[in-house]
Design an enzyme around this catalytic site. Structure first.
Site, PDB file in Angstrom:
ATOM      1  N   ASP A 162      -6.728  35.721 -32.919  1.00 16.74           N
ATOM      2  CA  ASP A 162      -7.988  36.284 -32.436  1.00 16.74           C
ATOM      3  C   ASP A 162      -9.161  36.048 -33.373  1.00 16.74           C
ATOM      4  OD1 ASP A 162      -7.044  37.962 -34.372  1.00 16.74           O
ATOM      5  OD2 ASP A 162      -6.798  39.703 -33.087  1.00 16.74           O
ATOM      6  N   VAL A 191       0.842  -1.206   0.000  1.00 16.83           N
ATOM      7  CA  VAL A 191       0.000   0.000   0.000  1.00 16.83           C
ATOM      8  C   VAL A 191       0.876   1.255   0.000  1.00 16.83           C
ATOM      9  CG1 VAL A 191      -1.623   1.366   1.358  1.00 16.83           C
ATOM     10  CG2 VAL A 191      -1.915  -1.099   1.147  1.00 16.83           C
ATOM     11  N   ALA A 192       1.915   1.228   0.825  1.00 16.60           N
ATOM     12  CA  ALA A 192       2.754   2.416   0.973  1.00 16.60           C
ATOM     13  C   ALA A 192       3.599   2.666  -0.264  1.00 16.60           C
ATOM     14  CB  ALA A 192       3.648   2.263   2.195  1.00 16.60           C
ATOM     15  N   GLU A 238       0.279   4.659  -6.579  1.00 21.44           N
ATOM     16  CA  GLU A 238      -0.925   4.755  -7.402  1.00 21.44           C
ATOM     17  C   GLU A 238      -1.462   6.190  -7.448  1.00 21.44           C
ATOM     18  OE1 GLU A 238      -0.918   3.305  -4.391  1.00 21.44           O
ATOM     19  OE2 GLU A 238      -2.227   4.743  -3.393  1.00 21.44           O
ATOM     20  N   GLU A 282      11.828   2.804   2.055  1.00 22.52           N
ATOM     21  CA  GLU A 282      11.067   1.819   2.828  1.00 22.52           C
ATOM     22  C   GLU A 282      11.256   0.411   2.258  1.00 22.52           C
ATOM     23  OE1 GLU A 282       7.081   3.540   2.544  1.00 22.52           O
ATOM     24  OE2 GLU A 282       8.018   5.440   3.066  1.00 22.52           O
ATOM     25  N   THR A 292       4.394  11.110   7.122  1.00 22.33           N
ATOM     26  CA  THR A 292       5.740  11.563   6.787  1.00 22.33           C
ATOM     27  C   THR A 292       5.883  11.831   5.300  1.00 22.33           C
ATOM     28  OG1 THR A 292       6.343   9.976   8.441  1.00 22.33           O
ATOM     29  CG2 THR A 292       8.122  11.109   7.335  1.00 22.33           C
ATOM     30  N   ASP A 293       5.210  11.012   4.450  1.00 20.52           N
ATOM     31  CA  ASP A 293       5.315  11.261   3.008  1.00 20.52           C
ATOM     32  C   ASP A 293       4.250  12.236   2.537  1.00 20.52           C
ATOM     33  OD1 ASP A 293       7.250   9.422   3.100  1.00 20.52           O
ATOM     34  OD2 ASP A 293       6.243   7.900   1.883  1.00 20.52           O
ATOM     35  N   ASN A 343       3.835   6.398   5.403  1.00 17.64           N
ATOM     36  CA  ASN A 343       3.258   6.685   4.090  1.00 17.64           C
ATOM     37  C   ASN A 343       2.281   7.851   4.149  1.00 17.64           C
ATOM     38  OD1 ASN A 343       2.699   6.110   1.318  1.00 17.64           O
ATOM     39  ND2 ASN A 343       0.735   5.287   1.994  1.00 17.64           N
ATOM     40  N   ASN A 352       9.590   6.015  -0.878  1.00 16.37           N
ATOM     41  CA  ASN A 352       9.108   4.637  -1.005  1.00 16.37           C
ATOM     42  C   ASN A 352      10.274   3.687  -1.184  1.00 16.37           C
ATOM     43  OD1 ASN A 352       6.649   5.772  -0.911  1.00 16.37           O
ATOM     44  ND2 ASN A 352       5.995   5.170  -2.960  1.00 16.37           N
ATOM     45  N   ASP A 402       0.931  37.787 -32.378  1.00 13.05           N
ATOM     46  CA  ASP A 402       0.407  38.928 -33.128  1.00 13.05           C
ATOM     47  C   ASP A 402       1.129  40.168 -32.646  1.00 13.05           C
ATOM     48  OD1 ASP A 402      -1.465  37.416 -34.341  1.00 13.05           O
ATOM     49  OD2 ASP A 402      -3.089  37.927 -32.978  1.00 13.05           O
ATOM     50  N   ASP A 456      -7.937  32.291 -37.701  1.00 13.64           N
ATOM     51  CA  ASP A 456      -6.786  31.850 -36.905  1.00 13.64           C
ATOM     52  C   ASP A 456      -7.027  30.469 -36.307  1.00 13.64           C
ATOM     53  OD1 ASP A 456      -5.257  34.147 -37.237  1.00 13.64           O
ATOM     54  OD2 ASP A 456      -6.254  35.178 -35.589  1.00 13.64           O
TER      55      ASP A 456
HETATM   56  P1  ATP Z   1      -1.751  42.026 -36.085  1.00 18.23           P
HETATM   57  O1  ATP Z   1      -1.735  40.832 -36.963  1.00 18.23           O
HETATM   58  O2  ATP Z   1      -0.421  42.601 -35.802  1.00 18.23           O
HETATM   59  O3  ATP Z   1      -2.570  41.877 -34.853  1.00 18.23           O
HETATM   60  P2  ATP Z   1      -3.935  43.123 -37.296  1.00 18.23           P
HETATM   61  O4  ATP Z   1      -4.554  41.841 -36.957  1.00 18.23           O
HETATM   62  O5  ATP Z   1      -4.535  44.372 -36.747  1.00 18.23           O
HETATM   63  O6  ATP Z   1      -2.433  43.122 -36.970  1.00 18.23           O
HETATM   64  P3  ATP Z   1      -5.258  43.240 -39.653  1.00 18.23           P
HETATM   65  O7  ATP Z   1      -6.385  43.613 -38.802  1.00 18.23           O
HETATM   66  O8  ATP Z   1      -5.302  42.025 -40.491  1.00 18.23           O
HETATM   67  O9  ATP Z   1      -3.943  43.202 -38.835  1.00 18.23           O
HETATM   68  O10 ATP Z   1      -4.976  44.486 -40.544  1.00 18.23           O
HETATM   69  C1  ATP Z   1      -4.104  44.396 -41.614  1.00 18.23           C
HETATM   70  C2  ATP Z   1      -4.107  45.722 -42.351  1.00 18.23           C
HETATM   71  O11 ATP Z   1      -5.426  46.039 -42.761  1.00 18.23           O
HETATM   72  C3  ATP Z   1      -3.659  46.880 -41.514  1.00 18.23           C
HETATM   73  O12 ATP Z   1      -2.273  47.042 -41.579  1.00 18.23           O
HETATM   74  C4  ATP Z   1      -4.368  48.030 -42.145  1.00 18.23           C
HETATM   75  O13 ATP Z   1      -3.633  48.498 -43.256  1.00 18.23           O
HETATM   76  C5  ATP Z   1      -5.657  47.434 -42.641  1.00 18.23           C
HETATM   77  N1  ATP Z   1      -6.752  47.665 -41.705  1.00 18.23           N
HETATM   78  C6  ATP Z   1      -6.838  47.267 -40.430  1.00 18.23           C
HETATM   79  N2  ATP Z   1      -7.989  47.640 -39.872  1.00 18.23           N
HETATM   80  C7  ATP Z   1      -8.659  48.307 -40.820  1.00 18.23           C
HETATM   81  C8  ATP Z   1      -9.935  48.955 -40.875  1.00 18.23           C
HETATM   82  N3  ATP Z   1     -10.749  48.975 -39.846  1.00 18.23           N
HETATM   83  N4  ATP Z   1     -10.290  49.537 -42.022  1.00 18.23           N
HETATM   84  C9  ATP Z   1      -9.485  49.508 -43.082  1.00 18.23           C
HETATM   85  N5  ATP Z   1      -8.300  48.922 -43.097  1.00 18.23           N
HETATM   86  C10 ATP Z   1      -7.869  48.329 -41.987  1.00 18.23           C
END
Ligand code: ATP
Length: 882
Positions: free
Chosen positions: A623, A278-279, A283, A692, A720-721, A717, A689, A325, A627
């Site tokens: 984001d 057991v000790a 597990e 022991e 102390t352990d 077990n 262990n 990013d 992606d």
């Molecule tokens: P990162 O990848 O560094 O986070 P990001 O995601 O902001 O940058 P995007 O949003 O893809 O990059 O933007 C790429 C390009 O698109 C920018 O460099 C800009 O020139 C143009 N852009 C970004 N936002 C707008 C907007 N609201 N209207 C028009 N053009 C835009």
């Protein structure tokens, strides 16, 4: 009749709602009536089952049976003592498991999906579980649809419904009623279904069903949530546990038979063998890992890293590349317009009252072609790029709200990061078909803005004070580059007039444009980014920037935060170059590239793959919807908590609550510490262990009687352990956590000397213990067994103090730096002395009070392990510096 067969108005009437949504009061009432918008999960394990499970281990059952047998033959004190210890053991295991489960639950709640609704006409963000039928929900690209909805408004709202229909191609939604009574899900173009997600555009919908009444709810029984994935370490420990268990069972059997041969009492030697099994069978090791990871994850939230999948905590320590990013992660995502190019001149963004007509038109365009807005306190809401442009226009008196009344928006093409452009179309009736700055006539005007290269491809004229002229691309690009070389994000804005509303289709509206000017925005690097990048370097991690921005802008920011150390031209590459590069060539170069600019999100996948093929362990941030594949593929997908879409979050294993690059590095640090501590706990439990086992195994060969009673083994077990091991997992990080290379993800648990340690320290403990036994028996000391029991207990406490650091000495580390451990060690000594000196406990523990001299011998000899391990560490340090 189904909702898709009804018109929008009929739907609103039936659901007793409106285009302002329902009231807060009504929402509360409906929530009470309909219940939360949740899918029923599998029933949770009741607490009592969780407690009883602690006894389900086979060896514990054998032990309980043995306790019953000893009771039957009259050894009641054994029975009671064993029972008490087993129950205490279960209580300890149960509390730990319960805490870990609570921690994971709290994390899950924090990562839950939220929904944007209108209630009483006021926009609110609420937990998706609080949605009720009749709620008006706002949907944007990247959001997960939180309930079943009838579409009220669709601006090219496009939804991927593969989860329900199996159809991977996204479908554009509209509001038209569909009379057909038997439409399959995939054809209901005016409905949105829970669990699908928007890939493009935006829209609104009215909730028609929630929770188990949704289409997803209907099939929910088929998609039972899967088991939590096991981490590599958990798997390895579980596997190791099985092997070691068999070995230990053999050893215990051998001890049992040898004891019998030597004429020991069969019951006693059987109890000894079972107690040892057991000790010594570890597990609980996989559980130790789960608990340490879960509690670690709970702590990481305080540092803004929200772990969605437990294996990520362990994996953090192996990261060799962080692909991040730029915007918002390395920078503050607080943009301000710094420079403008309009009417043939490059100017700083300063307030001036005498604007030329052309400048006025430029600012009008910035205000109108904009999705940001100001709230009544004057704060900007929306995308920071848009907000910066809105503010620049606003500061000169060009107010979006006012302008929109004169030039209402009639159609639009939303921004997307592949086109890098967005377009809005406005009615010019309010200004008589013309605006102040241009001589161009037409009933409608479209403004297109975005990345300059993309814009120039669709632009053929430049608007000057003398009217439109053919655009000189070279000279405009030169101006662009000058601005970008200062680290500015440069946006171009262009226009075109129309007699009729043009089709809101990029190839049509975004063609034959006339350029109005450029705006350059500064997004300052985060202060802590530079430090975090340096920390990565020291820790053997390469940070890489992946951005949609222009290469010049990206390069400047990368230099400022230290991602680019030298101005190596080969270290920056654009999405276009990446696209054109064959896979082999890219793999050859990938380790020298530090900045990827003008990259489309889809290309992130190629980057992750190439790095993984090179044997790297990659953390990747993201984001947007696009992606998601890269986030899933990366070893650790990291989603943005603030700007991230639901889709990105669901694909990730960790969420950055503050979107900050430095948080990733903090999480790596925490992950390394947690892994170190797990290793220490494993090292402690296994070496104890081992001590022991060696003691009980070797005694017969040295002609010694069984050194310990069953109760001694169980006590060691549990107390102390068990107690110090808990405190060991609270160990603060070691000085060099971020000054050593990442751990290989394939590393075995026995790597870096852990296996050897288990053997030699165990043996040393046995040698000391058996020497005490032999010597005491030799001089005819009647207390020899109590001395053996106490010495072994103290030896293990010395061991735990030495294990606190793998390299440093306890004395440089500071004895007080883990107070919890110091406290448990003190408490364990006190408990041990109680078993020896409290008269009532003597019969239970089969002990006798030791004389001061005997106790001194036990203390002095038991420090041998501590000093030996410290000596070993000293030799290793000397070897390293030599
Ligand atoms: P990162 O990848 O560094 O986070 P990001 O995601 O902001 O940058 P995007 O949003 O893809 O990059 O933007 C790429 C390009 O698109 C920018 O460099 C800009 O020139 C143009 N852009 C970004 N936002 C707008 C907007 N609201 N209207 C028009 N053009 C835009």
């Amino acid at each position: 009749m189904y909702f898709y067969q009804k018109s929008v108005e009929e739907t609103l009437v039936e659901l007793k709602s409106s285009r302002h949504g329902i009231s807060l009061e009504e929402a509360r009432r409906r929530l009470a009536e309909n219940g939360p918008n949740e899918l029923q999960e599998k029933k949770r394990k009741p607490l009592i089952a969780m407690f009883l499970e602690q006894f389900s281990d086979f060896m514990i059952l054998v032990l309980l049976a043995a306790a019953v047998i000893s009771g039957l033959i009259g050894e009641f004190s054994d029975t009671v003592a064993i029972m008490v210890i087993v129950v205490l053991n279960a209580a300890l295991g149960f509390t730990q498991e319960y805490r870990a489960e609570k921690a994971m639950e709290a994390l899950k709640n924090m990562a839950a999906v939220r929904a944007a609704v209108l209630r009483d006409g006021v926009p609110l963000v609420i937990p998706a579980s609080e949605l009720v039928p009749g709620d008006l929900v706002l949907i944007d690209a990247g959001m997960v649809v939180p309930a079943d909805l009838r579409v009220l408004e669709s601006v090219r709202l496009t939804v991927e419904e593969a989860a329900l229909t199996g159809e991977a191609a996204p479908m554009e939604k509209n509001i038209d009623r569909l009379p057909d009574a038997a439409l399959p899900l995939g054809d209901r173009k005016n409905m949105l279904y829970k669990g699908t997600f928007a890939t493009y555009g935006r829209g609104r919908g009215i909730v028609t069903a929630t929770g188990m009444n949704t289409e997803l709810g209907r099939i929910a029984t088929m998609i039972q949530a899967g088991e939590e994935a096991k981490t590599p370490l958990q798997k390895r420990l579980a596997h190791f546990g099985q092997h070691i268990a068999i070995a230990i069972l053999f050893i215990c059997a051998a001890i049992f038979f040898m004891g019998l041969l030597r004429g020991e009492s069969a019951v006693n030697i059987f109890l000894v063998a079972v107690s040892l099994a057991v000790a010594a069978i570890p597990e609980a090791l996989p559980a130790v890992v789960t608990i340490a990871l879960a509690l670690g994850a709970r702590k990481m939230v305080n540092r803004n890293a929200l772990v969605r999948k437990l294996p990520a905590v362990e994996a953090l320590g192996s990261v060799t590349y962080i692909c991040t990013d730029k915007t918002g992660t390395l920078t503050l995502n607080k943009m301000t317009v710094e420079e403008l190019f309009v009417d043939g001149a490059l100017l700083r963004n300063e307030k001036s009252n005498n604007l030329s007509n052309l400048q006025s038109l430029f600012f009008t365009a910035l205000a109108l072609s904009n999705d940001a807005s100001k709230d009544n306190k004057g704060h900007c809401l929306g995308d920071p790029t848009e907000a910066a442009l809105l503010t620049a226009a606003h500061e000169r008196g060009f107010e979006k709200q006012v302008l929109e009344r004169i030039h209402p928006r009639v159609a639009e093409v939303p921004f997307d990061s592949a086109r890098k452009l967005m377009t809005t179309i406005h009615d010019r009736a309010g200004s008589g078909g013309q605006d102040s700055g241009s001589s161009l006539k037409g009933n409608y005007v479209s403004f297109t803005k975005g990345a300059l290269e993309a814009l120039l491809e669709t632009t053929d004229k430049l608007l000057t004070s003398e009217g439109p002229k053919p655009v000189d691309r070279e000279s405009i690009l030169l101006i662009h580059d000058r601005m970008a070389a200062e680290g500015l994000r440069v946006i171009g804005i262009a226009m075109r007039v129309w007699d009729r509303i043009p089709d809101a289709n990029p190839p049509i509206v975004e063609s034959n444009l006339t350029l109005l000017g450029l705006a350059g925005m500064l997004d300052p690097p985060r202060e802590e980014a530079k430090q975090a990048v340096a920390e990565c370097r020291a820790a053997g991690i390469t940070p890489v920037m992946i951005t949609g921005d222009h290469p010049l802008t990206a390069r400047v920011i990368a230099r400022r935060v230290g991602i680019l150390e030298v101005d190596d031209p080969g270290a920056v590459i654009t999405g276009k170059e990446l696209e054109a590069m064959p896979r082999d060539e890219f793999e050859q170069r990938v380790e020298s590239i530090r900045v990827y600019a003008r990259v489309a999100p889809e290309q992130k996948l190629k980057i992750v793959r190439a790095l993984q093929d090179k044997g790297h362990f990659v953390a990747m941030t993201g984001d947007g919807v696009n992606d998601a594949p890269a986030l899933k593929r990366a070893d650790i997908g990291v989603a943005m908590g603030i700007t991230g879409t639901d889709v990105a979050k669901e694909a990730s294993s960790m969420i950055l609550l503050d979107d900050n690059f430095a948080t990733i590095v903090k999480a790596v640090r925490e992950g390394r510490k947690i892994y170190d501590n797990i290793r220490k706990v494993v090292k402690y439990l296994l070496s104890s262990n081992s001590g022991e086992i060696w003691t009980l195994c070797l005694a017969p060969f040295l002609g010694l009687p069984i050194p310990l009673q069953p109760i001694h083994i169980l006590w060691i077990n549990l107390v102390t352990d068990g107690l110090p091991a808990l405190a060991l997992s609270l160990e603060p990080e070691e000085g060099d956590v971020m000054n050593r290379p990442p751990r290989s993800p394939q590393e075995s648990i026995f790597a870096r000397g852990l296996g050897g340690y288990t053997v030699w320290v165990g043996l040393l403990m046995a040698v000391v213990t058996l020497s005490v036994q032999a010597w005491a028996i030799h001089i005819g000391d009647a207390h020899w067994q109590t001395m053996v029991f106490t010495t072994l207990c103290l030896l293990e406490l010395g061991n735990v103090m030495a294990i606190r650091s793998e390299r440093e000495s306890l004395f440089t580390q500071g004895i007080l730096s883990n107070k919890a451990l110091l406290f448990t060690v003190g408490a364990t000594i006190a408990l041990q002395l109680m078993t020896v000196y409290v008269p009532a406990l003597n019969p239970v523990f089969r002990t006798q009070p030791l004389s001061a001299f005997e106790l001194l011998i036990a203390f002095v000899l038991s420090s041998i392990v501590f000093f030996s391990v410290e000596l070993e560490k000293l030799i290793q340090r000397l070897q390293k510096t030599a």
